[in-house]
Motif scaffolding. Sequence first.
Motif, PDB file in Angstrom:
ATOM      1  N   ARG A  82      78.666  32.924  41.642  1.00 16.59           N
ATOM      2  CA  ARG A  82      77.202  32.990  41.704  1.00 16.59           C
ATOM      3  C   ARG A  82      76.726  34.422  41.950  1.00 16.59           C
ATOM      4  NH1 ARG A  82      75.629  27.829  45.495  1.00 16.59           N
ATOM      5  NH2 ARG A  82      73.605  27.946  44.496  1.00 16.59           N
ATOM      6  N   LEU A  83      77.634  35.232  42.445  1.00 16.02           N
ATOM      7  CA  LEU A  83      77.310  36.657  42.640  1.00 16.02           C
ATOM      8  C   LEU A  83      77.390  37.409  41.305  1.00 16.02           C
ATOM      9  CD1 LEU A  83      76.832  38.954  44.745  1.00 16.02           C
ATOM     10  CD2 LEU A  83      79.310  39.034  45.100  1.00 16.02           C
ATOM     11  N   LEU A  84      78.335  36.965  40.478  1.00 18.15           N
ATOM     12  CA  LEU A  84      78.618  37.648  39.220  1.00 18.15           C
ATOM     13  C   LEU A  84      77.394  37.822  38.298  1.00 18.15           C
ATOM     14  CD1 LEU A  84      80.927  38.970  37.640  1.00 18.15           C
ATOM     15  CD2 LEU A  84      81.427  36.726  36.632  1.00 18.15           C
ATOM     16  N   PRO A  85      76.575  36.774  38.092  1.00 18.49           N
ATOM     17  CA  PRO A  85      75.423  36.967  37.194  1.00 18.49           C
ATOM     18  C   PRO A  85      74.479  38.074  37.681  1.00 18.49           C
ATOM     19  CG  PRO A  85      75.744  34.625  37.671  1.00 18.49           C
ATOM     20  CD  PRO A  85      76.696  35.373  38.537  1.00 18.49           C
ATOM     21  N   ASN A  86      74.309  38.197  39.005  1.00 16.57           N
ATOM     22  CA  ASN A  86      73.472  39.295  39.530  1.00 16.57           C
ATOM     23  C   ASN A  86      74.104  40.640  39.187  1.00 16.57           C
ATOM     24  OD1 ASN A  86      71.891  37.331  40.740  1.00 16.57           O
ATOM     25  ND2 ASN A  86      72.865  37.529  42.736  1.00 16.57           N
ATOM     26  N   MET A  87      75.432  40.705  39.391  1.00 15.72           N
ATOM     27  CA  MET A  87      76.138  41.958  39.123  1.00 15.72           C
ATOM     28  C   MET A  87      76.037  42.335  37.641  1.00 15.72           C
ATOM     29  SD  MET A  87      77.272  43.131  41.943  1.00 15.72           S
ATOM     30  CE  MET A  87      75.826  42.506  42.724  1.00 15.72           C
ATOM     31  N   GLU A  88      76.146  41.318  36.781  1.00 14.64           N
ATOM     32  CA  GLU A  88      76.090  41.599  35.337  1.00 14.64           C
ATOM     33  C   GLU A  88      74.701  42.089  34.927  1.00 14.64           C
ATOM     34  OE1 GLU A  88      79.755  38.761  33.846  1.00 14.64           O
ATOM     35  OE2 GLU A  88      77.736  37.922  33.850  1.00 14.64           O
ATOM     36  N   LYS A  89      73.670  41.548  35.575  1.00 12.60           N
ATOM     37  CA  LYS A  89      72.314  42.028  35.267  1.00 12.60           C
ATOM     38  C   LYS A  89      72.130  43.466  35.751  1.00 12.60           C
ATOM     39  CE  LYS A  89      70.061  37.549  35.087  1.00 12.60           C
ATOM     40  NZ  LYS A  89      69.143  36.592  35.661  1.00 12.60           N
ATOM     41  N   ILE A  90      72.687  43.752  36.909  1.00 11.95           N
ATOM     42  CA  ILE A  90      72.588  45.126  37.424  1.00 11.95           C
ATOM     43  C   ILE A  90      73.305  46.084  36.471  1.00 11.95           C
ATOM     44  CG2 ILE A  90      73.358  46.671  39.288  1.00 11.95           C
ATOM     45  CD1 ILE A  90      72.742  44.397  41.272  1.00 11.95           C
ATOM     46  N   ALA A  91      74.490  45.678  36.038  1.00 16.59           N
ATOM     47  CA  ALA A  91      75.267  46.537  35.128  1.00 16.59           C
ATOM     48  C   ALA A  91      74.508  46.749  33.814  1.00 16.59           C
ATOM     49  CB  ALA A  91      76.633  45.910  34.864  1.00 16.59           C
ATOM     50  N   TRP A  92      73.888  45.700  33.316  1.00 16.71           N
ATOM     51  CA  TRP A  92      73.105  45.800  32.068  1.00 16.71           C
ATOM     52  C   TRP A  92      71.949  46.782  32.255  1.00 16.71           C
ATOM     53  CZ3 TRP A  92      68.295  45.383  30.027  1.00 16.71           C
ATOM     54  CH2 TRP A  92      68.201  45.203  28.631  1.00 16.71           C
ATOM     55  N   LEU A  93      71.275  46.639  33.391  1.00 17.55           N
ATOM     56  CA  LEU A  93      70.121  47.507  33.665  1.00 17.55           C
ATOM     57  C   LEU A  93      70.548  48.978  33.782  1.00 17.55           C
ATOM     58  CD1 LEU A  93      67.062  47.528  34.265  1.00 17.55           C
ATOM     59  CD2 LEU A  93      67.626  47.329  36.699  1.00 17.55           C
ATOM     60  N   ARG A  94      71.662  49.188  34.454  1.00 15.63           N
ATOM     61  CA  ARG A  94      72.174  50.571  34.582  1.00 15.63           C
ATOM     62  C   ARG A  94      72.419  51.170  33.203  1.00 15.63           C
ATOM     63  NH1 ARG A  94      77.617  49.751  37.361  1.00 15.63           N
ATOM     64  NH2 ARG A  94      77.870  51.965  37.765  1.00 15.63           N
ATOM     65  N   LEU A 117      64.043  41.980  32.001  1.00 14.89           N
ATOM     66  CA  LEU A 117      64.939  43.112  32.283  1.00 14.89           C
ATOM     67  C   LEU A 117      64.794  44.232  31.250  1.00 14.89           C
ATOM     68  CD1 LEU A 117      68.578  42.110  33.252  1.00 14.89           C
ATOM     69  CD2 LEU A 117      66.918  43.448  34.566  1.00 14.89           C
ATOM     70  N   ASP A 118      64.572  43.821  29.986  1.00 19.86           N
ATOM     71  CA  ASP A 118      64.461  44.828  28.926  1.00 19.86           C
ATOM     72  C   ASP A 118      63.243  45.732  29.161  1.00 19.86           C
ATOM     73  OD1 ASP A 118      62.898  42.576  28.559  1.00 19.86           O
ATOM     74  OD2 ASP A 118      63.032  42.596  26.374  1.00 19.86           O
ATOM     75  N   LYS A 119      62.139  45.140  29.625  1.00 17.49           N
ATOM     76  CA  LYS A 119      60.947  45.948  29.897  1.00 17.49           C
ATOM     77  C   LYS A 119      61.200  46.893  31.070  1.00 17.49           C
ATOM     78  CE  LYS A 119      57.321  42.776  28.363  1.00 17.49           C
ATOM     79  NZ  LYS A 119      56.208  41.943  28.820  1.00 17.49           N
ATOM     80  N   LEU A 120      61.875  46.368  32.085  1.00 19.45           N
ATOM     81  CA  LEU A 120      62.176  47.221  33.247  1.00 19.45           C
ATOM     82  C   LEU A 120      63.070  48.388  32.829  1.00 19.45           C
ATOM     83  CD1 LEU A 120      61.981  47.704  36.331  1.00 19.45           C
ATOM     84  CD2 LEU A 120      64.004  46.244  36.602  1.00 19.45           C
ATOM     85  N   ALA A 121      64.081  48.091  32.014  1.00 23.19           N
ATOM     86  CA  ALA A 121      64.996  49.143  31.565  1.00 23.19           C
ATOM     87  C   ALA A 121      64.232  50.216  30.791  1.00 23.19           C
ATOM     88  CB  ALA A 121      66.095  48.540  30.698  1.00 23.19           C
ATOM     89  N   GLU A 122      63.352  49.775  29.911  1.00 24.06           N
ATOM     90  CA  GLU A 122      62.580  50.731  29.093  1.00 24.06           C
ATOM     91  C   GLU A 122      61.684  51.586  29.977  1.00 24.06           C
ATOM     92  OE1 GLU A 122      59.415  52.541  27.197  1.00 24.06           O
ATOM     93  OE2 GLU A 122      58.981  50.698  28.317  1.00 24.06           O
ATOM     94  N   ARG A 123      61.052  50.947  30.985  1.00 24.96           N
ATOM     95  CA  ARG A 123      60.109  51.668  31.872  1.00 24.96           C
ATOM     96  C   ARG A 123      60.853  52.707  32.729  1.00 24.96           C
ATOM     97  NH1 ARG A 123      57.137  54.637  33.374  1.00 24.96           N
ATOM     98  NH2 ARG A 123      55.234  54.418  34.608  1.00 24.96           N
ATOM     99  N   LEU A 124      62.023  52.304  33.238  1.00 25.19           N
ATOM    100  CA  LEU A 124      62.798  53.216  34.078  1.00 25.19           C
ATOM    101  C   LEU A 124      63.315  54.395  33.251  1.00 25.19           C
ATOM    102  CD1 LEU A 124      64.890  50.664  36.229  1.00 25.19           C
ATOM    103  CD2 LEU A 124      62.855  51.943  36.929  1.00 25.19           C
ATOM    104  N   LYS A 125      63.739  54.090  32.032  1.00 30.62           N
ATOM    105  CA  LYS A 125      64.257  55.132  31.148  1.00 30.62           C
ATOM    106  C   LYS A 125      63.144  56.148  30.829  1.00 30.62           C
ATOM    107  CE  LYS A 125      67.519  55.215  27.332  1.00 30.62           C
ATOM    108  NZ  LYS A 125      67.100  55.972  26.191  1.00 30.62           N
ATOM    109  N   ARG A 126      61.963  55.594  30.557  1.00 31.06           N
ATOM    110  CA  ARG A 126      60.824  56.468  30.220  1.00 31.06           C
ATOM    111  C   ARG A 126      60.458  57.338  31.437  1.00 31.06           C
ATOM    112  NH1 ARG A 126      55.524  54.411  29.874  1.00 31.06           N
ATOM    113  NH2 ARG A 126      56.378  52.313  29.623  1.00 31.06           N
ATOM    114  N   PHE A 127      60.436  56.721  32.597  1.00 33.05           N
ATOM    115  CA  PHE A 127      60.127  57.465  33.828  1.00 33.05           C
ATOM    116  C   PHE A 127      61.141  58.601  34.010  1.00 33.05           C
ATOM    117  CE2 PHE A 127      60.820  58.213  38.370  1.00 33.05           C
ATOM    118  CZ  PHE A 127      59.527  58.393  38.847  1.00 33.05           C
TER     119      PHE A 127
END
Length: 363
Positions: free
Chosen positions: A12-24, A208-218
């Motif tokens: 149950r921890l793994l899906p959180n970790m995978e999302k974090i890795a994707w976002l990074r 997550l995709d919107k967050l990734a785009e916003r962080l990248k732009r920032f």
Amino acid sequence: MQTPYYLIDKSRLLPNMEKIAWLREHSGAKALLALKCFATWSVFDMMSEYMDGTTSSSLFEVKLGREKFPGETHAYSVAWSDHEIDEVLASSDKIIFNTVGQLSRFEEASRNHTRGLRVNPGVSTSGFDLADPARPFSRLGEHDPKNIEPVLDQISGFMFHNNCENADFDRFDAMLNSIEQRFGYLIRQMKWISLGGGIHFTGEGYPLDKLAERLKRFSEQNEVQVYLEPGEAAITKSTTLEVTVLDTLFNGKNLAIVDSSIEAHMLDLLIYRESARMEQSGDQEWMVCGKSCLAGDIFGEFKFPKALQAGDRISIQDAAGYTMVKKNWFNGVKMPAIAIRELDGTERLVRDFTYEDFSAALS
Ligand SMILES: Cc1ncc(COP(=O)(O)O)c(C=O)c1O
Ligand SMILES: NCCCCNCC[C@H](N)C(=O)O
């Protein structure tokens, strides 16, 4: 295994970790675990495969991060003491001061270290006065750009932490816009910016995709390395508190007393007046109560498929964040042990607490 115990389930921890890795990967942001939320180091080996390091709120958390979690160690505290500073510097990669006053006080000691400053943007998403970093007269960070300008040459980064359980991307975006508007000319003179924790980006349906785009732009527009400091988002829904019913009674409602205590083992729920969460349902209504003497030691009211009785096992959900780090010895109630369910389903006990631990916490 003898209850009570916190059960950290790696699957149950793994899906959180995978999302974090994707976002990074998609944003370029680095992710540091906020130890104030979760510091159970037996799963740090796994977490460090997906995260870049840790951030802290005290000397002891700095040391734990350096000792147990491979990667970067950020040191932040609301205020450092004179006797702590050398150890903090020795155990960290970056130090973040809460005020210009602290930066000036430790300017000489920290001259060869990477230094940052906490900035309070005056906006937040917290619905709780208690946890609102932007509450009136907040001591958390420098508010006024004019006070920051004179020390710009001493620092290379800022930390903003103003989100709290924020599951609304548009609100995050709007607040980041306001941060850029007010502090953009300062941010562009920095090399790195931490946007803190409190973004609920591992939650169901978060864009997550919107967050990734916003962080990248920032990051690109301001030419800074972005850091995030997830606490809750890293461990949400990964853990249960396993308890056993010790007694039942009827007092206008069905009451079940379990071998744990909300006051001692899930204190945040009590502080913020929230109910614990259960997964099962049914038509039997029961109030699940703790075993401390506190009259309000109540986990909440839940529905079960059948009447509870002594000996029944109950799993209290979402028991990782701000629980194990806040557990205490109130009433001398035995602290829950800590167990891990591995990805192959096997369970192992990684910590148990004894009378000797209780006695040793006092003198
Ligand atoms: C500076 C800082 N970073 C990160 C966090 C982690 O927040 P959360 O657990 O809500 O993600 C906190 C929470 O207190 C914080 O104060
Ligand atoms: N569930 C109720 C609110 C919890 C608050 N989260 C912890 C504190 C937070 N990270 C903060 O103080 O900024």
